[in-house]
Design an enzyme around this catalytic site. Structure first.
Site, PDB file in Angstrom:
ATOM      1  N   THR A   1       0.989  -1.487   0.162  1.00 15.92           N
ATOM      2  CA  THR A   1      -0.136   0.151   0.042  1.00 15.92           C
ATOM      3  C   THR A   1       0.686   1.170  -0.043  1.00 15.92           C
ATOM      4  O   THR A   1       1.940   1.446   0.628  1.00 15.92           O
ATOM      5  CB  THR A   1      -1.035  -0.077   1.165  1.00 15.92           C
ATOM      6  OG1 THR A   1      -1.410   1.329   1.530  1.00 15.92           O
ATOM      7  CG2 THR A   1      -0.020  -0.205   2.514  1.00 15.92           C
ATOM      8  N   ASP A   2       0.369   2.337  -0.422  1.00 13.59           N
ATOM      9  CA  ASP A   2       1.098   3.696  -0.364  1.00 13.59           C
ATOM     10  C   ASP A   2       0.994   4.292   0.879  1.00 13.59           C
ATOM     11  O   ASP A   2       1.749   5.054   1.328  1.00 13.59           O
ATOM     12  CB  ASP A   2       0.392   4.556  -1.211  1.00 13.59           C
ATOM     13  CG  ASP A   2      -1.103   4.983  -0.889  1.00 13.59           C
ATOM     14  OD1 ASP A   2      -1.692   4.365  -0.172  1.00 13.59           O
ATOM     15  OD2 ASP A   2      -1.697   5.889  -1.671  1.00 13.59           O
ATOM     16  N   GLU A   3       0.319   3.440   1.870  1.00 10.68           N
ATOM     17  CA  GLU A   3       0.148   4.279   3.517  1.00 10.68           C
ATOM     18  C   GLU A   3       1.490   3.895   4.064  1.00 10.68           C
ATOM     19  O   GLU A   3       1.996   4.549   5.036  1.00 10.68           O
ATOM     20  CB  GLU A   3      -1.066   3.462   3.919  1.00 10.68           C
ATOM     21  CG  GLU A   3      -2.333   3.757   3.359  1.00 10.68           C
ATOM     22  CD  GLU A   3      -3.689   3.379   4.138  1.00 10.68           C
ATOM     23  OE1 GLU A   3      -3.455   3.322   5.076  1.00 10.68           O
ATOM     24  OE2 GLU A   3      -4.517   3.144   3.446  1.00 10.68           O
TER      25      GLU A   3
ATOM     26  N   LYS B   1       2.449  -3.068   7.092  1.00  5.40           N
ATOM     27  CA  LYS B   1       2.814  -3.398   5.700  1.00  5.40           C
ATOM     28  C   LYS B   1       4.224  -2.958   5.391  1.00  5.40           C
ATOM     29  O   LYS B   1       4.976  -3.513   4.628  1.00  5.40           O
ATOM     30  CB  LYS B   1       1.691  -2.605   4.977  1.00  5.40           C
ATOM     31  CG  LYS B   1       0.257  -3.333   5.054  1.00  5.40           C
ATOM     32  CD  LYS B   1       0.251  -4.642   4.462  1.00  5.40           C
ATOM     33  CE  LYS B   1       0.351  -4.607   2.991  1.00  5.40           C
ATOM     34  NZ  LYS B   1      -0.070  -5.995   2.507  1.00  5.40           N
TER      35      LYS B   1
ATOM     36  N   TYR C   1      -1.626  -0.332  10.955  1.00  2.00           N
ATOM     37  CA  TYR C   1      -1.940  -1.324   9.401  1.00  2.00           C
ATOM     38  C   TYR C   1      -0.534  -0.995   8.828  1.00  2.00           C
ATOM     39  O   TYR C   1       0.037  -1.657   8.169  1.00  2.00           O
ATOM     40  CB  TYR C   1      -3.096  -0.774   8.756  1.00  2.00           C
ATOM     41  CG  TYR C   1      -3.010  -1.150   7.529  1.00  2.00           C
ATOM     42  CD1 TYR C   1      -2.976  -2.308   6.972  1.00  2.00           C
ATOM     43  CD2 TYR C   1      -3.206  -0.006   6.470  1.00  2.00           C
ATOM     44  CE1 TYR C   1      -3.140  -2.694   5.667  1.00  2.00           C
ATOM     45  CE2 TYR C   1      -3.267  -0.467   5.069  1.00  2.00           C
ATOM     46  CZ  TYR C   1      -3.323  -1.620   4.705  1.00  2.00           C
ATOM     47  OH  TYR C   1      -3.316  -1.991   3.412  1.00  2.00           O
TER      48      TYR C   1
HETATM   49  P1  NAD Z   1      -9.389  -7.581   2.275  1.00  2.00           P
HETATM   50  O1  NAD Z   1      -9.328  -7.467   3.895  1.00  2.00           O
HETATM   51  O2  NAD Z   1     -10.587  -7.458   1.540  1.00  2.00           O
HETATM   52  O3  NAD Z   1      -8.795  -9.142   2.161  1.00  2.00           O
HETATM   53  C1  NAD Z   1      -7.809  -9.657   2.610  1.00  2.00           C
HETATM   54  C2  NAD Z   1      -8.092 -11.273   2.455  1.00  2.00           C
HETATM   55  O4  NAD Z   1      -6.942 -11.869   2.988  1.00  2.00           O
HETATM   56  C3  NAD Z   1      -9.148 -11.836   3.054  1.00  2.00           C
HETATM   57  O5  NAD Z   1      -9.821 -12.825   1.927  1.00  2.00           O
HETATM   58  C4  NAD Z   1      -8.758 -12.748   4.269  1.00  2.00           C
HETATM   59  O6  NAD Z   1      -9.768 -13.912   4.576  1.00  2.00           O
HETATM   60  C5  NAD Z   1      -7.379 -13.017   3.814  1.00  2.00           C
HETATM   61  N1  NAD Z   1      -6.505 -13.314   5.046  1.00  2.00           N
HETATM   62  C6  NAD Z   1      -6.573 -12.298   6.233  1.00  2.00           C
HETATM   63  N2  NAD Z   1      -5.729 -13.013   6.973  1.00  2.00           N
HETATM   64  C7  NAD Z   1      -5.231 -14.025   6.685  1.00  2.00           C
HETATM   65  C8  NAD Z   1      -4.478 -15.263   7.111  1.00  2.00           C
HETATM   66  N3  NAD Z   1      -3.778 -15.081   8.246  1.00  2.00           N
HETATM   67  N4  NAD Z   1      -4.233 -16.075   6.233  1.00  2.00           N
HETATM   68  C9  NAD Z   1      -4.807 -16.425   5.081  1.00  2.00           C
HETATM   69  N5  NAD Z   1      -5.579 -15.549   4.512  1.00  2.00           N
HETATM   70  C10 NAD Z   1      -5.646 -14.411   5.334  1.00  2.00           C
HETATM   71  O7  NAD Z   1      -8.359  -6.970   1.554  1.00  2.00           O
HETATM   72  P2  NAD Z   1      -7.961  -5.972   0.325  1.00  2.00           P
HETATM   73  O8  NAD Z   1      -8.451  -4.717   0.510  1.00  2.00           O
HETATM   74  O9  NAD Z   1      -8.460  -7.016  -0.698  1.00  2.00           O
HETATM   75  O10 NAD Z   1      -6.279  -5.932   0.232  1.00  2.00           O
HETATM   76  C11 NAD Z   1      -5.590  -7.043  -0.498  1.00  2.00           C
HETATM   77  C12 NAD Z   1      -3.986  -6.519  -0.194  1.00  2.00           C
HETATM   78  O11 NAD Z   1      -3.745  -5.355  -1.009  1.00  2.00           O
HETATM   79  C13 NAD Z   1      -3.361  -6.235   1.096  1.00  2.00           C
HETATM   80  O12 NAD Z   1      -2.144  -6.908   1.541  1.00  2.00           O
HETATM   81  C14 NAD Z   1      -3.620  -4.872   1.324  1.00  2.00           C
HETATM   82  O13 NAD Z   1      -2.819  -4.353   2.466  1.00  2.00           O
HETATM   83  C15 NAD Z   1      -3.382  -4.380   0.023  1.00  2.00           C
HETATM   84  N6  NAD Z   1      -3.805  -3.188  -0.666  1.00  2.00           N
HETATM   85  C16 NAD Z   1      -4.998  -2.792  -0.253  1.00  2.00           C
HETATM   86  C17 NAD Z   1      -5.645  -1.583  -0.986  1.00  2.00           C
HETATM   87  C18 NAD Z   1      -7.025  -1.012  -0.689  1.00  2.00           C
HETATM   88  O14 NAD Z   1      -7.441  -0.061  -1.180  1.00  2.00           O
HETATM   89  N7  NAD Z   1      -7.764  -2.177  -0.161  1.00  2.00           N
HETATM   90  C19 NAD Z   1      -4.715  -0.604  -1.471  1.00  2.00           C
HETATM   91  C20 NAD Z   1      -3.270  -0.924  -1.498  1.00  2.00           C
HETATM   92  C21 NAD Z   1      -2.799  -2.298  -1.275  1.00  2.00           C
HETATM   93  P1  TYD Z   2     -10.664   3.737   4.303  1.00  2.00           P
HETATM   94  O1  TYD Z   2     -11.539   3.390   3.273  1.00  2.00           O
HETATM   95  O2  TYD Z   2     -10.934   3.164   5.828  1.00  2.00           O
HETATM   96  O3  TYD Z   2      -9.168   3.641   3.741  1.00  2.00           O
HETATM   97  P2  TYD Z   2      -7.809   3.993   4.233  1.00  2.00           P
HETATM   98  O4  TYD Z   2      -8.138   4.694   5.768  1.00  2.00           O
HETATM   99  O5  TYD Z   2      -7.096   2.942   4.187  1.00  2.00           O
HETATM  100  O6  TYD Z   2      -7.436   5.302   3.468  1.00  2.00           O
HETATM  101  O7  TYD Z   2     -10.941   5.484   4.472  1.00  2.00           O
HETATM  102  C1  TYD Z   2     -10.764   6.358   3.500  1.00  2.00           C
HETATM  103  C2  TYD Z   2     -10.933   7.595   4.110  1.00  2.00           C
HETATM  104  O8  TYD Z   2     -12.254   7.960   4.620  1.00  2.00           O
HETATM  105  C3  TYD Z   2     -10.012   8.056   5.338  1.00  2.00           C
HETATM  106  O9  TYD Z   2      -9.385   9.221   5.291  1.00  2.00           O
HETATM  107  C4  TYD Z   2     -10.994   7.824   6.465  1.00  2.00           C
HETATM  108  C5  TYD Z   2     -12.393   8.263   5.966  1.00  2.00           C
HETATM  109  N1  TYD Z   2     -13.295   7.406   6.488  1.00  2.00           N
HETATM  110  C6  TYD Z   2     -14.541   8.419   7.023  1.00  2.00           C
HETATM  111  O10 TYD Z   2     -14.295   9.358   7.113  1.00  2.00           O
HETATM  112  N2  TYD Z   2     -15.486   7.540   7.433  1.00  2.00           N
HETATM  113  C7  TYD Z   2     -15.659   6.389   7.510  1.00  2.00           C
HETATM  114  O11 TYD Z   2     -16.666   5.744   8.068  1.00  2.00           O
HETATM  115  C8  TYD Z   2     -14.542   5.378   7.150  1.00  2.00           C
HETATM  116  C9  TYD Z   2     -14.470   4.160   7.098  1.00  2.00           C
HETATM  117  C10 TYD Z   2     -13.290   6.266   6.383  1.00  2.00           C
END
Ligand code: NAD
Ligand code: TYD
Length: 352
Positions: A135-137, A164, A160
């Site tokens: 992630t970019d975070e 990462k 989080y």
């Molecule tokens: P998500 O929470 O939707 O999915 C995570 C998956 O991992 C789930 O299916 C869960 O069952 C599985 N999991 C969790 N713990 C586990 C374990 N101990 N063993 C096996 N499986 C396990 O997450 P996402 O949003 O799809 O993100 C996927 C990846 O991409 C993550 O690594 C996240 O850090 C990264 N990422 C997410 C975003 C975003 O915007 N969602 C952006 C950049 C990077």
């Molecule tokens: P989120 O979807 O949790 O992603 P991330 O924290 O990984 O960026 O949140 C996106 C943005 O929205 C973040 O600035 C937090 C804000 N947010 C709210 O204001 N209310 C909410 O209920 C949630 C879940 C997020």
């Protein structure tokens, strides 16, 4: 990496949001591969996300936990994967604030477990590759200007992002120390179908449909760069096949929005879909206590992946949001199923 040398690909976290799109893309586009989806099916994992491909010949689901060393050892000895695309993680910032340790367990220890197994396979298979989806975070927060590049120093602010960042460092260290061939990508906020309704966009779509309050943290003046999830899956495909070993690629949407502006846009689109009076959903906006350590702004400079691999987003935000909203309307059953378990208790604890 020559396609012909890759046969068995392990994708972790494939039942989650982004993972399900990556699994589907690989199963449909690479019939010559065997795709193994390893997922523990936590609250965030849902096999319904993959029901259209579950019977494909080149797809196998394996229920398992990446923190379980014995299980992983057995699995890797038995399957001898040719590559790993690692997405399994605890992914929600708010949960990491109330329970940091489970983020350390899955995101750090789980990743190191996978790396240990991968090192063994890489010794015997020169075309083995470990891909860490991150992630970019990890870069921390930007002020009002500037962008994250691949050389921006890591400065994570939430448990989080710290977990990462730690796993990114372990991946790189395994490359240096044990010669593990790896690639890492750091992507901005994704949105789209199958997104668990605890994150901003799907939570607010769900709440607007059900006329529930829209909890905007702080004053809503926080900025995120949003990318349609299928564009992320396409970037992952490109990087896995054409990225250079040892490199990091930033992936972003060129699409910055302040939360409050995004919420108003969403409300407007939903009013139209629901046939509600103009501006009526906006009345659901409720400013609530801010998230501790809330990062002000994320913005990605994605010029490296554009220049080197020719990637850029394929849909505009308006198009992507439209598809996403329609998907949630058409998949109310999915919403009911995923919100009927653990999530409901969590939601009650946080906001009621
Ligand atoms: P998500 O929470 O939707 O999915 C995570 C998956 O991992 C789930 O299916 C869960 O069952 C599985 N999991 C969790 N713990 C586990 C374990 N101990 N063993 C096996 N499986 C396990 O997450 P996402 O949003 O799809 O993100 C996927 C990846 O991409 C993550 O690594 C996240 O850090 C990264 N990422 C997410 C975003 C975003 O915007 N969602 C952006 C950049 C990077
Ligand atoms: P989120 O979807 O949790 O992603 P991330 O924290 O990984 O960026 O949140 C996106 C943005 O929205 C973040 O600035 C937090 C804000 N947010 C709210 O204001 N209310 C909410 O209920 C949630 C879940 C997020």
């Amino acid at each position: 990496m020559g396609n012909s040398s890759i046969k068995k690909i392990l994708i972790t976290g494939g039942a989650g949001f982004i993972g399900s799109h990556v699994v589907r893309r690989f199963v449909e586009n690479y019939k010559e591969y065997q795709i193994f989806n390893l997922d523990a099916l936590t609250y965030a994992g849902n096999l319904e996300n993959l029901k259209d491909i579950e019977y494909n010949d080149n797809y196998t689901f394996i229920k398992g936990d990446i923190t379980d060393e014995g299980f992983l050892t057995k699995l890797f000895v038995e399957k001898r994967f040719d590559g790993v695309i690692h997405l399994a993680a605890e992914s929600h910032v708010d949960r990491s604030i109330s329970d940091p340790l489970s983020f350390v367990k899955t995101n750090v220890i789980g990743t190191v477990n996978l790396l240990n197994q991968s090192v063994k396979l890489a010794k015997e298979n020169p075309s083995f590759r470990f891909y860490h989806v991150s992630t970019d975070e990890v870069y921390g927060a930007l002020g009002e200007t500037g962008f994250f590049t691949e050389t921006t120093a890591y400065s994570p602010n939430s448990p989080y992002s710290a977990s990462k960042a730690s796993s990114d460092h372990f991946v790189r260290a395994y490359g240096e120390t044990y010669g593990l061939p790896f690639v890492v990508s750091n992507c901005s906020n994704n949105y789209g179908p199958n997104h668990f309704p605890e994150k901003l966009i799907p939570l607010f779509i769900n709440n607007i449909i059900n006329n529930k309050p829209l909890p905007v943290y702080g004053d809503g003046n926080y900025t995120r760069d949003w990318l349609y999830v299928k564009d992320h899956a396409r970037a992952i495909d490109l990087i896995f096949h054409q990225g250079k070993n040892g490199e990091t690629y930033n992936i972003g949407g060129f699409n910055e929005w302040k939360n409050i502006d995004l919420v108003k846009l969403l409300c407007g689109l939903m009013d139209k879909k629901l046939g509600r009076k103009e501006n009526s959903s906006q009345e659901l906006i409720t400013f609530v206590k801010d998230r501790p350590g809330h990062d002000l702004r994320y913005a990605i400079d994605a010029s490296k992946i554009n220049r080197e691999l020719g990637w850029k987003p394929s849909v505009t935000f308006e198009e992507g949001l439209e598809i996403t909203i329609d998907w949630y309307f058409d998949n109310q059953d999915w919403l009911d199923h995923v919100t009927s378990g653990d999530y409901k208790d969590y939601y009650k604890k946080q906001y009621q």
